[in-house]
Design an enzyme around this catalytic site. Structure first.
Site, PDB file in Angstrom:
ATOM      1  N   PRO A 160       0.864  -1.183   0.000  1.00 23.94           N
ATOM      2  CA  PRO A 160       0.000   0.000   0.000  1.00 23.94           C
ATOM      3  C   PRO A 160       0.903   1.237   0.000  1.00 23.94           C
ATOM      4  CG  PRO A 160      -0.272  -1.315   2.035  1.00 23.94           C
ATOM      5  CD  PRO A 160       0.900  -1.875   1.300  1.00 23.94           C
ATOM      6  N   ALA A 208       0.465   5.416  -0.084  1.00 24.57           N
ATOM      7  CA  ALA A 208      -0.461   6.554  -0.102  1.00 24.57           C
ATOM      8  C   ALA A 208      -0.117   7.494  -1.251  1.00 24.57           C
ATOM      9  CB  ALA A 208      -0.390   7.286   1.237  1.00 24.57           C
ATOM     10  N   GLN A 232      -6.447  -1.533   2.314  1.00 23.77           N
ATOM     11  CA  GLN A 232      -5.804  -1.326   3.610  1.00 23.77           C
ATOM     12  C   GLN A 232      -6.554  -0.232   4.368  1.00 23.77           C
ATOM     13  OE1 GLN A 232      -2.143   0.842   4.620  1.00 23.77           O
ATOM     14  NE2 GLN A 232      -1.338  -1.093   5.362  1.00 23.77           N
ATOM     15  N   CYS A 269       2.220   2.617  10.040  1.00 17.41           N
ATOM     16  CA  CYS A 269       2.406   4.000   9.582  1.00 17.41           C
ATOM     17  C   CYS A 269       3.081   4.838  10.673  1.00 17.41           C
ATOM     18  CB  CYS A 269       1.063   4.613   9.183  1.00 17.41           C
ATOM     19  SG  CYS A 269       1.279   6.277   8.538  1.00 17.41           S
ATOM     20  N   LYS A 325      -0.309  -5.284   8.463  1.00  9.93           N
ATOM     21  CA  LYS A 325       1.028  -4.836   8.053  1.00  9.93           C
ATOM     22  C   LYS A 325       1.639  -4.040   9.201  1.00  9.93           C
ATOM     23  CE  LYS A 325       3.456  -2.416   4.291  1.00  9.93           C
ATOM     24  NZ  LYS A 325       3.717  -1.046   4.752  1.00  9.93           N
ATOM     25  N   ASN A 378       9.025  -7.082   3.904  1.00  7.78           N
ATOM     26  CA  ASN A 378       8.973  -5.816   3.158  1.00  7.78           C
ATOM     27  C   ASN A 378      10.119  -4.913   3.588  1.00  7.78           C
ATOM     28  OD1 ASN A 378       7.404  -2.797   3.869  1.00  7.78           O
ATOM     29  ND2 ASN A 378       7.789  -3.377   1.747  1.00  7.78           N
ATOM     30  N   GLY A 379      10.594  -4.149   2.604  1.00  7.19           N
ATOM     31  CA  GLY A 379      11.599  -3.119   2.878  1.00  7.19           C
ATOM     32  C   GLY A 379      12.855  -3.290   2.051  1.00  7.19           C
ATOM     33  N   ARG A 437       8.843   1.182  -2.710  1.00  7.82           N
ATOM     34  CA  ARG A 437       9.450   2.218  -3.554  1.00  7.82           C
ATOM     35  C   ARG A 437      10.135   1.641  -4.786  1.00  7.82           C
ATOM     36  NH1 ARG A 437      12.757   4.875   1.090  1.00  7.82           N
ATOM     37  NH2 ARG A 437      12.673   2.669   1.651  1.00  7.82           N
TER      38      ARG A 437
HETATM   39  C1  LIG Z   1       5.086   7.455  -0.443  1.00 11.47           C
HETATM   40  C2  LIG Z   1       4.845   6.312   0.498  1.00 11.47           C
HETATM   41  C3  LIG Z   1       3.551   6.015   0.881  1.00 11.47           C
HETATM   42  C4  LIG Z   1       3.300   4.944   1.749  1.00 11.47           C
HETATM   43  N1  LIG Z   1       2.007   4.644   2.085  1.00 11.47           N
HETATM   44  C5  LIG Z   1       1.753   3.556   2.862  1.00 11.47           C
HETATM   45  C6  LIG Z   1       0.421   3.164   3.150  1.00 11.47           C
HETATM   46  O1  LIG Z   1      -0.565   3.770   2.704  1.00 11.47           O
HETATM   47  N2  LIG Z   1       0.244   2.066   3.942  1.00 11.47           N
HETATM   48  C7  LIG Z   1       1.312   1.327   4.437  1.00 11.47           C
HETATM   49  O2  LIG Z   1       1.111   0.330   5.134  1.00 11.47           O
HETATM   50  N3  LIG Z   1       2.572   1.683   4.178  1.00 11.47           N
HETATM   51  C8  LIG Z   1       2.815   2.753   3.391  1.00 11.47           C
HETATM   52  N4  LIG Z   1       4.097   3.067   3.061  1.00 11.47           N
HETATM   53  C9  LIG Z   1       5.191   2.155   3.464  1.00 11.47           C
HETATM   54  C10 LIG Z   1       5.448   1.111   2.367  1.00 11.47           C
HETATM   55  O3  LIG Z   1       4.309   0.310   2.150  1.00 11.47           O
HETATM   56  C11 LIG Z   1       6.637   0.206   2.734  1.00 11.47           C
HETATM   57  O4  LIG Z   1       6.347  -0.461   3.927  1.00 11.47           O
HETATM   58  C12 LIG Z   1       7.928   1.009   2.917  1.00 11.47           C
HETATM   59  O5  LIG Z   1       8.093   1.963   1.881  1.00 11.47           O
HETATM   60  C13 LIG Z   1       9.136   0.096   2.981  1.00 11.47           C
HETATM   61  O6  LIG Z   1       9.365  -0.571   1.771  1.00 11.47           O
HETATM   62  P1  LIG Z   1      10.510  -0.059   0.728  1.00 11.47           P
HETATM   63  O7  LIG Z   1      11.771   0.134   1.527  1.00 11.47           O
HETATM   64  O8  LIG Z   1      10.604  -1.183  -0.267  1.00 11.47           O
HETATM   65  O9  LIG Z   1      10.024   1.205   0.139  1.00 11.47           O
HETATM   66  C14 LIG Z   1       4.384   4.162   2.241  1.00 11.47           C
HETATM   67  C15 LIG Z   1       5.689   4.480   1.855  1.00 11.47           C
HETATM   68  C16 LIG Z   1       5.930   5.534   0.998  1.00 11.47           C
HETATM   69  C17 LIG Z   1       7.348   5.824   0.588  1.00 11.47           C
END
Ligand SMILES: Cc1cc2nc3c(=O)[nH]c(=O)nc-3n(C[C@H](O)[C@H](O)[C@H](O)COP(=O)(O)O)c2cc1C
Length: 312
Positions: free
Chosen positions: A21, A23, A75, A105, A143, A204-205, A229
């Site tokens: 997810p 945002a 979500q 979050c 999550k 994740n991450g 990302r």
């Molecule tokens: C712009 C942005 C918006 C996000 N929105 C949400 C969200 O709506 N819900 C959520 O659980 N995590 C949200 N996250 C977190 C991501 O889902 C993810 O857990 C986090 O970016 C780590 O993964 P990555 O290192 O591969 O980016 C958001 C992250 C970013 C950068």
């Protein structure tokens, strides 16, 4: 990584490569693109349970889905079990198969309201939120992060509370709230959650390449991975991890625009695509020049002309 179907309660996903997810980004159009690139399950961005309760039209728009969402996964964020139950049973969510509850979050507006990552400190309340959502008959997932601060791990206890209350899958973002989105992923801590519960755990991450996905699977023993990302900049990462190459990446971006045009007027799409264009352009040759052009464009025709010029 080896792709395989995952069971989430009575549902079976196409594979274990999920879209997070995000945002402002994971709307129906971006999810469609990711499914076309090979994602196994895509989630809406986080949606306020209270916003739905109070009939906010803007909030409801986030629920728009298309048939490409072959499993519909929303979500929600919230902290009140009664509201969670009412919303999950409501007409607004009637088409959804999966409710994912946001317990990760970090942003102050959410955290200071007792929602998102704050729920990691209150596993009993978190469990009640899960059991309230389960009453809707939908599959419920959670999550979360590793915890709020380093040195105080909360994920194992929360994962167990979620499982005991009926959650069918857990995603662990391997960072703490204090990390926000930077720093190394702690594979060992994700592995602890994997060992602590029987339901599937998704890691994740920090996954930006196929190698990252392979390493994450190997080190965590997770049932699958969730891209965030890494997919925002390069949705074709799903294909790469699946062992396929996407030759015509420009067509993918143009298709993203066309999908948005199925619902929104041209000018709205041109302007709304700006933030996404910035991500598609990141790291490319002459990115700055093209970004300026993209931000000046007010029609999708202009945007597509810019895309045609890219060295992708
Ligand atoms: C712009 C942005 C918006 C996000 N929105 C949400 C969200 O709506 N819900 C959520 O659980 N995590 C949200 N996250 C977190 C991501 O889902 C993810 O857990 C986090 O970016 C780590 O993964 P990555 O290192 O591969 O980016 C958001 C992250 C970013 C950068």
């Amino acid at each position: 990584m080896k792709l395989k179907s995952l069971d989430i309660g009575r549902l079976s996903t196409k594979n274990n490569l999920f879209l997070a997810p995000l945002a402002g980004f994971t709307d129906y159009a971006f999810r469609s693109i990711c499914y076309e690139m090979g994602a196994g399950l895509c989630f809406t961005e986080m949606v306020s349970a209270k916003g739905l309760l109070y009939n906010s039209e803007k909030t409801k728009d986030l629920l728009f889905t298309t048939p490409s969402d072959y499993i519909k996964a929303v979500q929600l964020f919230g902290s009140e079990p009664d509201i969670m139950e009412v919303v999950c049973k409501s007409e607004d969510l009637k088409d959804f198969d999966i409710i994912d509850i946001n317990m990760g979050c970090p942003v102050p507006k959410v955290f200071n309201n007792g929602e998102g990552c704050k729920l990691m400190e209150t596993p009993v309340l978190a469990g009640k939120l899960v059991s309230s959502a389960v009453k809707s008959g939908k599959e419920v997932t959670v999550k979360m992060r590793l915890g709020i601060e380093r040195g105080k791990d909360l994920a194992v206890e929360l994962a167990k509370a979620a499982e005991d209350n009926g959650a069918k899958l857990i995603t662990v973002h391997g960072r703490y709230r204090e990390d926000y989105y930077s720093g190394e992923i702690d594979f060992d801590k994700i592995a602890e959650v994997v060992s602590a519960v029987k339901i599937p755990v998704i890691a994740n991450g920090g996954i930006f390449t196929k190698q990252d996905a392979d390493l994450c699977m190997e080190k965590t023993g997770a049932a699958g991975v969730m891209l965030a990302r890494g997919a925002l900049n390069r949705p074709w990462l799903f294909s790469e991890i699946s062992g396929r190459t996407v030759k015509d990446k420009k067509s993918v971006i143009k298709r993203h625009i066309d999908l948005l045009l199925q619902k929104y007027p041209d000018k709205y799409v041109a302007i709304n695509m700006r933030k996404q264009m910035a991500l598609y352009l990141a790291g490319l040759k002459d990115a700055k020049k093209y970004k300026i052009k993209a931000f000046e464009a007010t029609t999708t025709k202009e945007l597509k002309a810019i895309i045609n010029e890219l060295n992708l």
